[in-house]
Enzyme design. Structure first.
Site: not given
Length: 210
Positions: A36, A73, A102, A183, A186
């Site tokens: 991502s 992801g 990840n 958030d 990112h």
């Protein structure tokens, strides 16, 4: 901040499997193969650092085009599975491998991460592509032993496969909350040039080896 950032990567929605940015017929290609953080999660088209790379190359009248095959992801195992098709389709001259975060989030065996990175590097080299390996770091709450082993995995693979290594993709932005979206996970559009400026010195020498 790094802990929060990493915790988001495996929950982000998937990006298109293969997004071409500025590709031109018969031009040598740079394949960006990440998660991502390279897919541009939460950003408008053209704002992620791979898109800015296209703009930099065009401004410098470079013959290279960029294909961003990053998926939010993605793990190293997932990347290893889909890399052959991406290589076959794009026939890249250079591949930027920016996977592994990840794996760490899920606590997957570091040995597996190393094996997947080695397999991807060798697949690229078998296609005569030059490889830049980009690493990630985990926060200390994952345990000192695991985080140290994880961090060293990228250096070990780079040494074994004789690859240039950028140890930490987010190094120039990770410590400042202002560099991140609401958030807290990112990087914002304004942080993307910083990431590109961080990647560029490691990538540029590979573009001179045609």
């Amino acid at each position: 901040m790094l802990r929060i950032l990493l915790a988001s990567l495996m929950f982000s929605c998937a990006a298109p499997a293969l997004a071409e940015a500025g590709a031109a017929a018969n031009s040598p290609t740079i394949l960006v193969f990440g998660d991502s953080l390279s897919a541009g999660h939460g950003l408008a088209n053209g704002q992620a650092w791979p898109s800015l790379l296209t703009q930099r190359l065009q401004a410098g009248k470079s013959p290279y085009s960029v294909v961003n095959a990053s998926i939010s992801g993605e793990t190293s195992a997932g990347g290893r599975t889909r890399l052959p098709a991406a290589l076959e389709r794009t026939r890249p001259a250079v591949v930027v491998i920016a996977l592994g975060a990840n794996d760490g989030l899920r606590g997957l065996p570091v040995k597996q991460l190393r094996e997947n990175l080695v397999a991807m590097a060798r697949a690229c080299k078998a296609q005569k592509a030059r490889v830049l390996l980009v690493g990630m770091r985990l926060p200390p709450n994952y345990g000192a032993a695991y985080t140290e082993e994880f961090d060293h995995a990228f250096a070990m693979v780079a040494k074994q496969e004789k690859l240039p290594l950028l140890p930490f993709l987010l190094e120039p932005v990770a410590s400042d909350r202002a560099n991140f979206q609401p958030d807290g996970l990112h990087p914002v559009a304004a942080a993307q040039p910083k990431i590109l400026d961080h990647v560029w010195p490691a990538l540029k020498p590979l573009l001179k080896q045609r």
